[in-house]
Design a protein around this motif. Structure first.
Motif, PDB file in Angstrom:
ATOM      1  N   UNK A 176       0.847  -1.190   0.000  1.00 12.64           N
ATOM      2  CA  UNK A 176       0.000   0.000   0.000  1.00 12.64           C
ATOM      3  C   UNK A 176       0.880   1.236   0.000  1.00 12.64           C
ATOM      4  N   UNK A 177       0.587   2.164  -0.940  1.00 18.49           N
ATOM      5  CA  UNK A 177       1.399   3.364  -1.087  1.00 18.49           C
ATOM      6  C   UNK A 177       0.543   4.591  -0.787  1.00 18.49           C
ATOM      7  N   UNK A 178       1.064   5.470   0.070  1.00 18.32           N
ATOM      8  CA  UNK A 178       0.300   6.658   0.459  1.00 18.32           C
ATOM      9  C   UNK A 178      -0.084   7.506  -0.745  1.00 18.32           C
ATOM     10  N   UNK A 179       0.834   7.638  -1.712  1.00 18.87           N
ATOM     11  CA  UNK A 179       0.557   8.516  -2.857  1.00 18.87           C
ATOM     12  C   UNK A 179      -0.455   7.911  -3.822  1.00 18.87           C
ATOM     13  N   UNK A 180      -0.735   6.627  -3.673  1.00 19.61           N
ATOM     14  CA  UNK A 180      -1.723   5.971  -4.533  1.00 19.61           C
ATOM     15  C   UNK A 180      -2.974   5.566  -3.764  1.00 19.61           C
TER      16      UNK A 180
END
Length: 361
Positions: free
Chosen positions: A213-217
């Motif tokens: 999980x990526x914060x920017x996505x």
């Protein structure tokens, strides 16, 4: 506070230490039965007195993510290294004399290589910058044998939650869970895809069991959503930033999981702290320690060369001697005899409100 009275836990909670002592005793007795032959020592049992430090050489440097450097360390003659189990840390003494702890993130079955990964923190205590900028292949280091305060108990169902560089102790756990055929899941969160180390290595274990999980996505992850991924009755192993750990602790009771094991990057927020005074040496200066700061933090403002490492009360690097005053010991390292003789770990230990602790500095 009577020095013979059992201390409260690390951050002031009076009942947790009794529980942790019971858990530790259980692990010391039964964990060895779960590990591979040749690795029979309990990860929590102290080493024999007089064990010599390890001499290690840097054999490889690899960038494994944005601002994350992995180092391979070996015995200079190529001989076997002491065994370790998932969750273990290595205490390194860097060429500058700084002492730092890093989680081992390689394969415990590989007895000829230790691997660590270090994120560069420009405004930290200097250890990560030294490793990134000054440590080269061929450099020699001193280390203590691996120790484990985050032992993997190999429960039948496991959820591994990693925040950023917090994946380092969890990667060997995932490998062990896969080897043992456990029902395991791993979720790795971070700012961007480029910031997360070892993604390909984790996916190779079992892509169906690993989530990134990526914060920017994806936005900031919600602890309840993370824990909802746990198999029913699972044990959760979590390592990451303090806000992530605190959120997971709050959300645990409403989740399918039944147990939580934690490892922090640094010190937890201080609970039940009261202001007191530190005197550095018999003649001062006197320094005010607020309720929400550690004695070590305050002392380092005046003496920035004071050694420290874990900031959690178990490594003993910051040990000092009390000349006067009555400390409140909150560490997990010192014996009653050492405390009675004046030893103190200022990273976690404190004093009663209004008390003055005089340190031999």
């Amino acid at each position: 506070m009577d020095l013979t009275t059992p201390p409260p836990d690390l951050y002031g909670r009076p009942r947790a230490d009794r529980f942790m002592r019971a858990v530790t005793a259980f692990g010391d007795r039964y964990t060895p039965a779960l590990v591979r032959p040749g690795l029979r020592r309990s990860p929590r049992r102290p080493l024999p007195a007089g064990a010599r430090p390890l001499r290690l050489v840097v054999t490889a440097r690899n960038t494994v993510a944005e601002d994350v450097l992995a180092l391979d360390l070996a015995e200079p003659s190529g001989g076997p290294l002491p065994g370790w189990q998932p969750g273990a840390r290595l205490q390194l003494t860097l060429p500058s004399g700084r002492v730092r702890h890093y989680s081992l993130c390689g394969d415990p079955a590989d007895r000829h290589r230790y691997r660590i990964a270090v994120r560069r923190i420009a405004d930290g205590g200097g250890g990560s910058v030294e490793i990134h900028d000054a440590l080269a292949v061929g450099d020699r280091l001193t280390a203590r044998r691996p120790r484990n305060g985050f032992a993997f108990c190999a429960e039948p169902a496991v959820l591994l939650l990693a925040g950023g560089i917090g994946v380092t102790p969890l990667l060997p756990m995932a490998r062990e869970a896969q080897r043992l055929g456990l029902d395991w899941r791993l979720v790795h969160t971070g700012r961007t895809a480029a910031s997360l180390p070892f993604t390909a290595e984790l996916r190779a274990l079992d892509p169906a069991r690993t989530t990134f999980l990526y914060d920017d996505r994806d936005g900031r992850p919600d602890a309840a959503d993370l824990l909802a991924r746990a198999p029913r009755g699972a044990a959760v192993y979590c390592c990451g930033p303090a806000p992530m750990i605190a959120a997971v602790q709050r959300a645990l009771d409403a989740s399918p999981a039944r147990a939580l094991h934690l490892e922090r990057f640094g010190a937890a927020p201080i609970a039940d702290g009261r202001p007191f005074t530190l005197r550095l040496g018999a003649d001062g200066p006197d320094l005010a320690v607020p309720a929400d700061r550690s004695a070590l933090d305050v002392a380092r403002q005046e003496r920035p060369d004071l050694a420290y490492s874990c900031t959690q009360g178990f490594c003993g690097t910051c040990r000092v001697r009390v000349l006067a005053g009555r400390p409140e010991h909150r560490d997990r390292r010192l014996t009653d005899e050492e405390r009675a003789a004046g030893a103190l770990l200022p990273c976690v230990s404190r004093a009663a409100e209004g008390e003055t602790l005089v340190l031999d500095l």
